[in-house]
Design an enzyme around this catalytic site. Sequence first.
Site, PDB file in Angstrom:
ATOM      1  N   GLY A  26       0.822  -1.208   0.000  1.00 51.46           N
ATOM      2  CA  GLY A  26       0.000   0.000   0.000  1.00 51.46           C
ATOM      3  C   GLY A  26       0.846   1.244   0.000  1.00 51.46           C
ATOM      4  CG  ASN A  27      -0.405   4.623  -1.494  1.00 48.79           C
ATOM      5  OD1 ASN A  27      -1.110   5.439  -0.916  1.00 48.79           O
ATOM      6  ND2 ASN A  27      -0.822   3.942  -2.552  1.00 48.79           N
ATOM      7  NE  ARG A  28       4.604   7.852   4.293  1.00 48.59           N
ATOM      8  CZ  ARG A  28       4.663   9.089   4.762  1.00 48.59           C
ATOM      9  NH1 ARG A  28       3.938   9.441   5.803  1.00 48.59           N
ATOM     10  NH2 ARG A  28       5.431   9.975   4.182  1.00 48.59           N
TER      11      ARG A  28
END
Length: 403
Positions: free
Chosen positions: A213-215
């Site tokens: 995923g990412n932030r």
Amino acid sequence: MDAPRGPSVVLGVGGGIAAYKACELLRRLTESGHRVRVVPTAAALRFVGEATWAALSGAPVATEVWDAVHEVPHVRIGQRADLVVVAPATADLLAKAATGQADDLLTSTLLTARCPVVFAPAMHTEMWEHPATRENVATLRRRGALVIEPAVGRLTGVDTGRGRLPDPDALFEVCRRVLSRGTAARDLDLAGRHVVVSAGGTREPLDPVRFLGNRSSGRQGYALARTAVARGARVTLVAANTDLPEPAGAEVVRVGTAEELRDAMLKASAAADAVVMAAAVADFRPAARAAHKIKKREGQDPEPVALVRNPDVLVELAAARPAGQVVVGFAAETENVLDNGRAKLARKGCDLLVVNQVGEDRGFGTEGNEAVILAADGGRIDVPFGPKEALGDRVWDAVRAHW
Ligand code: CTP
């Protein structure tokens, strides 16, 4: 103690069960310094009594034009308001407002108010969908009122469908957005437009419990949705893995992976006037998704994770866009922000690219944003650091200029 000096708001309350939610909206307004006059209809008082409105607003409450006649309240209350918000707006109240009736204090106030007017309808789905209500809503919108779409969910009794009053917090955000635009808010410059916004970050599953995923928090995309609703647009928000409160008036489509986001965006945007890709889409996904949780094995190194490319959703949307549709991308860069932005704009084939610098403490998850909006025709707009809503408004300004 001095009386609050904030904006003056008239809270009109219609006779629907959702009147109880208006108490919470009233609290949010008064606690944040707004001066609120509550004007319930007689039917509203059957759901929530006068004492509640008076105590929460700290102001007298009247329903009929015959109370305190010497103050000419049916004229004064509307004239002095910076905003009139009607929540819940029943089918009956919308009909009265659309036909200019003035048989009580609220309907009279609606005729004398020259400030922005927001209606938050709440009713059973059948009533909302009835041609009479559709026409009344269209009339009010044509005259410049902001009629926000009801939410979908549990209605009175066992029914579910479109017709719920959005949450008080989300309604409060609409009021805040409209008030912050001042008199410009009377010009609903996105009215009649359908815009589609993606927000959040995609998650690519490795196994049933893990993902890449990412932030991205989704805040910028949600701010874009809120600003578009406040300017009168019909908004579809494709949200990837966010836990932010749903914006009032937007249709929210939830997705998880890049491929789900692509399908939802292509479907929603087919006839849209503008598409904004604010979501952070994973460029790669695991080539295989394990059916069971991947186990570690004593004495063995982990298997490398093979990745494959995800579709580039922005490129696909730009390539498939119908005539007149404006496609906007976002670029999160950590270095050479402008050069990388120009190159990305050309590569993606979109009309506008909002470029911002991100890092550990910038962009993702923060309350504010600073950006440069680059246009395919060589134009450039610098947006100084400010709330994500302010950047949202500049994006919609740029989209309008492209239409
Ligand atoms: N985007 C997309 N599909 C992808 C990757 C990105 O639609 N698979 C969109 C994003 O929503 C954003 C824009 O493309 O609007 C730019 O995203 P960014 O991550 O900055 O660009 P990348 O193409 O991933 O470029 P790079 O990672 O090489 O900088």
